[in-house]
Design a protein around this motif. Structure first.
Motif: not given
Length: 326
Positions: A24-25, A30, A312, A315
């Motif tokens: 989850r971000k 993170l 990343l 994201g």
């Protein structure tokens, strides 16, 4: 139906493994990552099914995966001054169609602009990309939102340290690559066959030591058997990479010389081996006084570096809309 995403599923496929993570971000961080890895045999879909059953991805997840470097052609093209950023992709497609003698429908392509009037183009056959994506969806994963050439998962983790012309030397488990950077962004990429995983496996077989034990032995100041075996395998690597860099410079920056490069930066997966490779490069005149190791630009705990890079990259899709058919 429009969905706003909060979870990322990363799928990393190598020559000998399939691994993944779901995280989850929240507020740029993170959190609560779940990581799983399985060895890969010839039936990639079965290994992916095993991974999916453990990760339990949701249809709303942002799904990001890598793509094998051996299936990607990297090319540096000159971009006319009148080309606008929104027109770059169409220009790159036309250029690569001309160079490769392929129609636009046969290619899958992406590109990135460099401030010096050039663009790095990444292209593969559309059929190969479709096969790669199909292997993932056949295992029950949602359709990937992002598919990137493998090395870009590592580029997510570092910051190019200088604005002048420099070369990043990435030494990876399956392959290695040299990346020419100008003005802080990649301009040319060339892949070669050195495998860190295979090198460690040979040292392990010769010494009976594990990967962690080999890293500790190499870190010792005094000579030892592990270092002798390691150096006997990689002794010619700096000269091979020197030749690759000269060729890359001639194609990405015609007229430039390797002696004009401001710095060479070594990045290694696993990271524990980077200082030992850098020490080896120092023995070659071209690299003396210019070789340094690259460190992560982000703190990564209990996750492989490649997985962190994919998370990343996923994201970056936050805030964008994904159309889910229901």
């Amino acid at each position: 139906m429009q969905i706003f995403h909060k979870m990322i599923t990363a799928i990393d496929i190598g020559k000998n493994w399939v691994q993944g993570s779901r995280a989850r971000k929240f507020r740029g961080i993170l959190s609560n990552p779940v990581f799983l890895g399985v060895r890969k045999d010839e039936d990639v879909v079965e290994r992916l099914k095993e991974l999916r059953s453990k990760l339990k991805p949701d249809v709303e997840d942002i799904v990001v995966t890598n793509f094998p470097m051996e299936d990607v052609l990297f090319n540096t093209v000159d971009v006319p001054k009148e080309i606008k950023k929104r027109e770059l992709r169409a220009y790159a497609v036309a250029e690569m169609s001309r160079i490769l003698n392929l129609s636009s429908s046969e290619m899958a392509l992406d590109c990135m602009m460099n401030p010096v009037g050039k663009a790095l183009v990444m292209v593969t056959k559309a059929r190969r990309l479709n096969e790669w994506v199909s292997s993932i969806t056949s295992a029950g994963f949602p359709l990937p939102d992002v598919v990137i050439p493998d090395v870009f998962k590592y580029l997510q983790l570092i910051r190019v340290p200088v604005r002048e012309t420099c070369v990043l030397i990435f030494l990876m488990p399956d392959y290695s690559t040299a990346i020419v950077c100008v003005a802080g962004s990649p301009l040319g990429i060339r892949t070669f066959s050195h495998s860190v995983e295979e090198t460690i496996a040979i040292v392990s077989e010769e010494t009976g030591l594990s990967k962690e034990e080999i890293a500790r032995e190499l870190a010792k100041p005094e000579p030892n058997n592990a270092r002798n075996v390691f150096e006997s395998i990689v002794i010619d690597l700096p000269y091979a990479i020197e030749r690759e860099i000269i060729f890359l410079l001639s194609s990405a920056l015609p007229g430039s010389l390797i002696r004009d490069v401001a710095g060479f930066y070594v990045f290694c997966d696993p990271m524990d081996f980077a200082p030992h490779y850098a020490r080896l490069f120092e023995t070659v005149e071209t690299f003396q006084g210019k070789i340094q190791t690259l460190r992560l630009d982000i703190e990564a705990k209990n996750l492989p570096m490649g997985i962190v890079g994919l998370l990343l990259r996923g994201g970056e899709e936050f805030g964008k809309n994904k159309l889910v058919q229901i």
